[in-house]
Scaffold this motif. Structure first.
Motif, PDB file in Angstrom:
ATOM      1  N   HIS A  28     -34.404-119.276  84.959  1.00 32.20           N
ATOM      2  CA  HIS A  28     -33.273-120.133  85.310  1.00 32.20           C
ATOM      3  C   HIS A  28     -32.978-121.114  84.182  1.00 32.20           C
ATOM      4  CE1 HIS A  28     -33.083-118.424  89.183  1.00 32.20           C
ATOM      5  NE2 HIS A  28     -34.194-118.953  89.638  1.00 32.20           N
ATOM      6  N   LYS A  32     -29.479-121.632  82.059  1.00 33.63           N
ATOM      7  CA  LYS A  32     -28.718-122.875  81.965  1.00 33.63           C
ATOM      8  C   LYS A  32     -28.387-123.187  80.523  1.00 33.63           C
ATOM      9  CE  LYS A  32     -31.256-124.637  85.889  1.00 33.63           C
ATOM     10  NZ  LYS A  32     -32.320-125.521  86.276  1.00 33.63           N
ATOM     11  N   GLN A 243     -26.020-130.166  89.203  1.00 36.79           N
ATOM     12  CA  GLN A 243     -27.220-129.638  89.844  1.00 36.79           C
ATOM     13  C   GLN A 243     -27.817-130.641  90.824  1.00 36.79           C
ATOM     14  OE1 GLN A 243     -29.349-128.775  86.227  1.00 36.79           O
ATOM     15  NE2 GLN A 243     -29.012-126.567  86.426  1.00 36.79           N
ATOM     16  N   THR A 246     -25.789-130.685  93.963  1.00 36.30           N
ATOM     17  CA  THR A 246     -26.120-129.517  94.787  1.00 36.30           C
ATOM     18  C   THR A 246     -27.460-129.707  95.475  1.00 36.30           C
ATOM     19  OG1 THR A 246     -24.896-128.075  93.271  1.00 36.30           O
ATOM     20  CG2 THR A 246     -26.486-127.020  94.732  1.00 36.30           C
ATOM     21  N   PHE A 668     -27.590-122.787  89.442  1.00 36.31           N
ATOM     22  CA  PHE A 668     -27.780-123.652  90.611  1.00 36.31           C
ATOM     23  C   PHE A 668     -28.815-123.148  91.619  1.00 36.31           C
ATOM     24  CE2 PHE A 668     -23.478-124.633  89.100  1.00 36.31           C
ATOM     25  CZ  PHE A 668     -23.571-126.011  88.980  1.00 36.31           C
ATOM     26  N   ALA A 671     -31.758-125.470  91.971  1.00 39.07           N
ATOM     27  CA  ALA A 671     -31.370-126.729  92.616  1.00 39.07           C
ATOM     28  C   ALA A 671     -31.251-126.546  94.126  1.00 39.07           C
ATOM     29  CB  ALA A 671     -30.050-127.235  92.041  1.00 39.07           C
TER      30      ALA A 671
END
Length: 720
Positions: A28, A32, A243, A246, A668, A671
């Motif tokens: 992840h 990003k 993020q 979220t 996301f 998150a």
């Protein structure tokens, strides 16, 4: 899982599962960075390093604060708040299934959000004196992870709680007073302070060799550094804000979902957690979805293979093996014994699970050493030890030895704030001397010379673990702890309290080895963010000190709020406590306590775990992703399948999300998962307070078969 991470070896599927969770987090993080144009996608560690060679050019015009300005009051205040929050979450995970995913993404993200908000408020009011830097962000992340790491390595869900009378009652063996020590806040805090700091001093003199000379990659520490570096670029700050927003939404939703569920749990087997979603017969065999936001979130973080492996293990055990062995009741074990008795069906569940865990741990221990020892020998033979030699995965020098601008800048600042070797040696000797004199008073079964032997060999084992973690990202701290259980348990003997001595020795060894590799991971993170090694060491010490107080207090809250804590089938069964205690019993008593044919099955599954791991390594990465993980398969053997269904639901959500919009899912998903885990985990705090205040839920939602319901209705009619 963890894990499983060098740092998060405090979860995931205990060790390797947690590390795989962290590797999932790394994916992840890379995504990003790709979205922000900072890091190009690559398949290897070297390519990723090449892609980020210009990161220090981005920050070249920014002043690097001295180490005293990196450790600020505001950073410590935020760290303390987040340490409590994450300790509650990790403690809940510890006491439910023992699967703890990597949470350092959440720690870094929330640390960035809180301190960025703090500095913005001060800036608008004209009171801001020092800007928020990536070095300060690194200090927060290091401090928080060190603190909540104690909630795992402290053994509250394993060796420490395995000493208690609650766990001893389930084992039916070694229940004399010399083999039992119930939890108490005072001795738990004292014990953690005695054993948790030694690892920090043991490897400090080797920091330059490990980070600069050997160029060990420490993938988890590297990924965390890339995450923090990205936050402090304009694009990264913008994404981090989204993020956090979220995470906040799903945090609130998860918290209120836990609050809503509480109203329907006013009795045994009540509420959504006991919803027979696959039918009542499946529910009896622990196949059901329990609507846990926590484990849906865990499933989104953990790799697909881990979740599928857990599900397969549950199907193999609760769907096939236990019903078949249950049919042997009266032949293999007494028909009068309840399923929860270790001389009955429970014995097969626990000891076969132990066999798989030990088989997997032994294989990976040998595998990591097979990579570590040749690499150490190679460097010992290297004539120019001061040169910077990048290492490939097998420990050999990489082809390209060009020193980049980034490496020159990082090495310059990394060597600037020296931690005196004399201080490290003196710290180790002083803390060791205090421990050797004090631990035998806490555990009379463990003599001073037992502790002395542990401290003589611990630095060597800590070095091996930290070196192996740098090469493979696998921390084997709990494996060293299990070895200590058998070695010291057998040394002390059953008649002199070997069970308790083995568990205490496990705590001593596991704490030293774990904190040593954690510190080296943090040095790597600090090296890549230009944080001072001195600030890294001090923040790790502060975080460890926080954890030594916070973690026992959180456990004490759980212990008193939930009277059935540690009981199989309860809300908090603490499965590894019984597993670790029975390892200690095996270490001193041998196999005499096992039910009929259980030892044969243990041999089969022990060998099976080794063979599966061997097959995974032989077929290569292309096909190994389809072969299950023995460690992950072992967990549901004892607990059941319900949490595996939750985790697979999380995987399904992530899979569909990636098919619909992979860019957003990569950015996301962590998150969302963190919000689900944090919200449900934090709800445990008010739930515990309500339980202590004897405020009970008003409703019991229970599910009955149609025939049972008719009988209940008829009985109620007779009362009216």
């Amino acid at each position: 899982m963890e894990n499983v991470s060098g740092r998060e070896d405090r979860a995931g599927v205990e060790e390797r599962g947690i590390e795989m969770a962290e590797q999932g987090q790394i994916t992840h993080r890379r995504s990003k960075k790709e979205e922000n144009g900072e890091i190009a996608k690559s398949g290897s560690q070297e390519e990723e390093e090449d892609a980020t060679m210009t990161i220090e050019k981005v920050f070249e015009g920014k002043r690097v604060p001295p180490w005293r300005e990196q450790i600020t009051f505001r950073a410590m205040a935020v760290s303390f708040i987040l340490s409590i929050m994450f300790s509650v979450i990790v403690m809940k995970l510890n006491l439910t299934t023992g699967i703890i995913p990597s949470l350092n993404v959440s720690a870094g993200l929330l640390g960035f959000f809180f301190l960025k908000s703090w500095t913005k408020i001060l800036e608008k009011s004209g009171l801001l004196q020092h800007a928020f830097t990536r070095q300060e962000n690194t200090v927060i992340q290091t401090c928080v992870v060190a603190a909540y790491g104690i909630a795992f390595s402290g053994g509250f869900g394993s060796y420490l709680f395995g000493m208690s009378s609650r766990t001893a009652k389930q084992s039916t063996e070694a229940n004399s007073s010399q083999d039992i020590k119930d939890p108490h806040l005072g001795w738990m805090i004292g014990f953690l302070f005695l054993v948790s700091f030694l690892g920090l001093f043991s490897l400090v003199p080797l920091r330059k060799i490990m980070i600069i000379d050997y160029k060990l990659t420490y993938p988890s520490g590297t990924a965390t550094a890339h995450l923090i570096n990205g936050f402090h670029t304009p694009q990264g700050a913008k994404l981090a804000k989204k993020q956090v927003k979220t995470l906040g939404k799903f945090f609130a939703g998860s918290f209120f979902w836990g609050f809503f569920q509480w109203f329907y749990t006013g009795g045994d087997d009540c509420g959504f957690v006991s919803f027979p979603t696959l039918g009542l017969e499946a529910y009896k065999n622990r196949f059901f979805f329990d609507f846990s936001a926590t484990y849906v979130g865990v499933g989104m973080i953990c790799p697909y293979l881990v979740n599928i492996s857990v599900l397969l293990g549950g199907i193999l055990s609760w769907g096939i093996m236990w019903p078949l062995i249950g049919n042997r009741r009266g032949s293999w074990f007494s028909a009068e014994l309840p399923d929860s008795n270790l001389h009955g069906l429970q014995g097969y569940r626990v000891f076969i699970s132990i066999a798989m865990i030990l088989g997997d741990g032994l294989y990976n221990f040998a595998k990591v050493l097979s990579k570590t020892i040749p690499a150490i020998i190679h460097h010992a033979r290297t004539t120019n030890a001061s040169s910077t030699l990048p290492l490939s995965e097998n420990g050999q020098p990489a082809a390209d030895t060009t020193v980049s601008f980034d490496d020159q800048r990082r090495a310059e600042l990394f060597l600037k704030d020296q931690i005196p070797k004399k201080a490290a040696f003196a710290g180790y000797v002083i803390v060791a001397a205090i421990s050797i004199a004090t631990i035998p008073h806490l555990f009379p079964q463990l003599k001073w010379y037992h502790v002395l032997v542990t401290y003589i060999f611990a630095p060597v084992l800590a070095f091996c673990n930290a070196y192996g973690c740098g090469l493979t990202d696998w921390s084997l701290a709990s494996t060293y702890g299990k070895l200590a259980i058998f070695i010291f348990g057998a040394w002390v003997g059953a008649s002199h309290g070997g069970v308790l001595a083995g568990l205490a020795a496990c705590g001593v060894m596991m704490s030293i080895v774990s904190t040593a590799s954690d510190l080296m991971q943090d040095f790597k993170t600090g090296y890549l963010t230009l944080a001072s090694p001195r600030s890294m060491f001090i923040s790790q010490v502060i975080g460890t000190g926080m954890g030594c107080v916070i973690a026992p207090c959180v456990f004490w809250l759980f212990y008193h709020a939930f009277k059935d804590l540690g009981v199989p089938g309860s809300q908090y069964p603490a499965p590894y406590a019984l597993v670790y205690r029975n390892m200690a019993i095996l270490g001193v008593d041998g196999f005499s306590s096992l039910p009929k044919h259980c030892l044969t099955l243990c041999y089969v599954f022990f060998a099976g775990a080794i063979l599966i791991n061997l097959l995974r390594d032989l077929v290569g990465k292309k096909y190994s992703q389809y072969i299950p993980l023995p460690m992950a398969m072992a967990i549901p053997f004892y607990l059941g399948v319900y949490f595996a269904i939750d985790m697979c639901m999380g995987s399904l959500i992530l899979f569909i999300w990636e098919k619909l919009n992979k860019t957003k899912a990569d950015a996301f998903a962590s998150a969302v998962a963190s919000g689900l885990i944090c919200g449900d985990g934090i709800w445990t705090l008010p739930q515990s307070i309500l339980a202590l205040a004897q405020v009970n839920p008003p409703i019991c939602m229970k599910f009955l078969s149609r025939r049972t319901n008719i009988k209940v209705d008829a009985f109620l009619e007779t009362l009216s």
